[in-house]
Design a protein around this motif. Structure first.
Motif, PDB file in Angstrom:
ATOM      1  N   ALA A   4       0.763  -1.252  -0.107  1.00 31.31           N
ATOM      2  CA  ALA A   4      -0.176  -0.039   0.074  1.00 31.31           C
ATOM      3  C   ALA A   4       0.812   1.400   0.056  1.00 31.31           C
ATOM      4  O   ALA A   4       0.601   2.113  -0.755  1.00 31.31           O
ATOM      5  CB  ALA A   4      -1.026  -0.092   1.232  1.00 31.31           C
ATOM      6  N   ALA A   5       2.013   1.199   0.942  1.00 33.61           N
ATOM      7  CA  ALA A   5       2.905   2.101   1.015  1.00 33.61           C
ATOM      8  C   ALA A   5       3.633   2.642  -0.407  1.00 33.61           C
ATOM      9  O   ALA A   5       3.689   3.698  -0.920  1.00 33.61           O
ATOM     10  CB  ALA A   5       3.745   2.217   2.018  1.00 33.61           C
ATOM     11  N   ARG A  26       2.462   1.711  -3.312  1.00 36.99           N
ATOM     12  CA  ARG A  26       1.546   2.021  -4.410  1.00 36.99           C
ATOM     13  C   ARG A  26       1.185   3.714  -4.363  1.00 36.99           C
ATOM     14  O   ARG A  26       1.105   4.449  -5.211  1.00 36.99           O
ATOM     15  CB  ARG A  26       0.137   1.466  -4.352  1.00 36.99           C
ATOM     16  CG  ARG A  26      -0.018   0.332  -5.162  1.00 36.99           C
ATOM     17  CD  ARG A  26      -1.502  -0.064  -5.253  1.00 36.99           C
ATOM     18  NE  ARG A  26      -2.080  -0.531  -4.101  1.00 36.99           N
ATOM     19  CZ  ARG A  26      -1.993  -1.838  -3.767  1.00 36.99           C
ATOM     20  NH1 ARG A  26      -1.819  -2.802  -4.583  1.00 36.99           N
ATOM     21  NH2 ARG A  26      -2.339  -2.367  -2.650  1.00 36.99           N
ATOM     22  N   LEU A  27       1.075   4.106  -2.828  1.00 35.42           N
ATOM     23  CA  LEU A  27       0.954   5.688  -2.761  1.00 35.42           C
ATOM     24  C   LEU A  27       2.206   6.271  -3.172  1.00 35.42           C
ATOM     25  O   LEU A  27       1.984   7.389  -3.824  1.00 35.42           O
ATOM     26  CB  LEU A  27       0.686   5.949  -1.394  1.00 35.42           C
ATOM     27  CG  LEU A  27       0.602   7.119  -0.902  1.00 35.42           C
ATOM     28  CD1 LEU A  27      -0.692   8.026  -1.471  1.00 35.42           C
ATOM     29  CD2 LEU A  27       0.299   7.506   0.818  1.00 35.42           C
ATOM     30  N   SER A  76       2.159   6.494  -7.055  1.00 31.63           N
ATOM     31  CA  SER A  76       1.098   6.966  -7.533  1.00 31.63           C
ATOM     32  C   SER A  76       1.298   8.716  -7.592  1.00 31.63           C
ATOM     33  O   SER A  76       1.138   9.229  -8.646  1.00 31.63           O
ATOM     34  CB  SER A  76      -0.362   6.958  -6.854  1.00 31.63           C
ATOM     35  OG  SER A  76      -0.622   5.568  -6.676  1.00 31.63           O
ATOM     36  N   GLY A  77       1.983   9.046  -6.579  1.00 33.08           N
ATOM     37  CA  GLY A  77       2.404  10.342  -6.684  1.00 33.08           C
ATOM     38  C   GLY A  77       3.422  10.662  -7.597  1.00 33.08           C
ATOM     39  O   GLY A  77       3.197  11.836  -8.279  1.00 33.08           O
ATOM     40  N   ILE A  94       5.028  11.505   3.692  1.00 32.05           N
ATOM     41  CA  ILE A  94       4.711   9.704   3.707  1.00 32.05           C
ATOM     42  C   ILE A  94       5.609   9.358   4.444  1.00 32.05           C
ATOM     43  O   ILE A  94       5.241   8.476   5.464  1.00 32.05           O
ATOM     44  CB  ILE A  94       4.911   9.424   2.076  1.00 32.05           C
ATOM     45  CG1 ILE A  94       3.897   9.928   1.097  1.00 32.05           C
ATOM     46  CG2 ILE A  94       5.163   8.053   2.451  1.00 32.05           C
ATOM     47  CD1 ILE A  94       4.018   9.468  -0.125  1.00 32.05           C
ATOM     48  N   SER A 145      -3.140  12.425  -6.163  1.00 36.61           N
ATOM     49  CA  SER A 145      -2.590  11.389  -7.080  1.00 36.61           C
ATOM     50  C   SER A 145      -3.271  10.079  -6.666  1.00 36.61           C
ATOM     51  O   SER A 145      -3.266   9.214  -7.589  1.00 36.61           O
ATOM     52  CB  SER A 145      -1.076  11.564  -6.723  1.00 36.61           C
ATOM     53  OG  SER A 145      -0.843  13.005  -7.476  1.00 36.61           O
ATOM     54  N   ILE A 205      -1.595   6.503   6.149  1.00 38.41           N
ATOM     55  CA  ILE A 205      -0.071   6.917   5.993  1.00 38.41           C
ATOM     56  C   ILE A 205      -0.168   8.491   6.086  1.00 38.41           C
ATOM     57  O   ILE A 205       0.589   9.199   6.965  1.00 38.41           O
ATOM     58  CB  ILE A 205       0.417   6.551   4.667  1.00 38.41           C
ATOM     59  CG1 ILE A 205       0.527   4.830   4.772  1.00 38.41           C
ATOM     60  CG2 ILE A 205       2.077   7.115   4.402  1.00 38.41           C
ATOM     61  CD1 ILE A 205       0.907   4.080   3.583  1.00 38.41           C
TER      62      ILE A 205
END
Lengths: 208, 208
Positions: free
Chosen positions: A166-167, A169-170, A173-174, A201, B173, B200
């Motif tokens: 998940a982290a 992907r975030l 994504s950014g 993050i 994003s 997060i």
């Protein structure tokens, strides 16, 4: 090995026989035209005209526009991985390594915006399933590298118990979404933007 | 007021005269076809065939495919704003409000994936600059609402001194990039994914 496999391997990992300056130059022109017009909107003729060569010469080097596109995006994915890998410090905290990963990816994005976008688009439009699978595998290595850095931080107790997928992907994504809005003529650089993201993050990941 | 302005206003904010069920139905079919084939790859004929109507009937309701596309994406942007706004609690912490904003946007995305993608693509391809400017303005309101929630948290001391624009961009994003990889058949829902992101990011914003 079936015919398709053999063809893919003969093409030198889709990038090893790009030695000649002419081929490199044609790939660069192709990168620009694909980024401007998109895959569907680009013809072999467009690339030939932009490169100032005949269509016959272009076809001498490449079987189809599809091959040009595939080479561009495959190279971009491979080069991104190598570029970022070389910039991750061997020692330091997970936060420092992830920050390095993010700024390196941002630098690569800013430098090679056209091929980054081509590679990103090719993911979803490449009609050659076999080649697409190999490119996806390469891209997965890149994402895996980031997840491993996050996992390193979780295991050492530096980060909270978050899901590295998940982290990761975030973070990606950014970086990836920048292709839709980033304007190099504006005041912030790509590296400054991802440093702002990293601040939020990495603070969010860090255990108190 | 020039002719273009007048035309845009007559079209009822590009969405107010969609009362008839037939028009609604055609817009829904159009949404699906545009999402499948992209703007360039879609013709009025494709939409007519998919809707089971004649091209003549389609042209009776819409001047061009461009008008269909513009209505879809304008409506989507407007509906997104209203949908999310209705789900932000009036009281509570900034974190709670932002989490609500994020899950509402994810729900809207999951429910209306095709028109979300159409709206997102139309941002960059709409040949009518005037209409595009109005859509961008609408989208900006949405982003502004999120920035205001972040600013609220910074001003109350709940959040660290972060740049609301940067934090808002990171949040959007994460949500926007889902259109490139989200698979509704996989185990996590869109809401669960953004809840991981919220965990997060909100941790990263919160002052200790």
């Amino acid at each position: 090995m079936n015919e398709q496999d053999s063809r893919a391997d003969d093409s030198g990992d889709l990038g090893m026989d790009e030695g000649s300056a002419r081929v490199q130059e044609l790939l660069e022109v192709g990168t620009r035209i694909f980024a401007e017009k998109g895959y569907e909107g680009t013809s072999m003729r467009d690339i030939a005209v932009a490169a100032g060569v005949s269509k016959a010469l272009l076809y001498h080097h490449f079987v189809s526009k599809d091959e040009i596109y595939a080479r561009i995006s495959f190279n971009s994915t491979r080069n991104l991985y190598d570029f970022v890998e070389a910039r991750i410090p061997e020692t330091g905290t997970a936060s420092e390594k992830i920050h390095a990963f993010m700024t390196a990816a941002a630098s690569f994005f800013a430098e090679h915006r056209s091929s980054w976008i081509a590679a990103s688009t090719a993911f979803w439009t490449d009609p050659d399933r076999h080649r697409m699978a190999r490119r996806v595998a390469r891209r997965r290595l890149f994402e895996q590298r980031l997840r491993d850095l996050i996992r390193e931080g979780v295991e050492s107790g530096e980060f909270r118990e978050v899901d590295p997928a998940a982290a990761g992907r975030l973070i990606l994504s950014g970086i990836n979404w920048m292709q839709r809005w980033f304007d190099p003529s504006k005041s912030l650089t790509a590296e400054e933007i991802v440093t702002q993201y990293a601040d939020i993050i990495l603070n969010g990941l860090t255990r108190r």
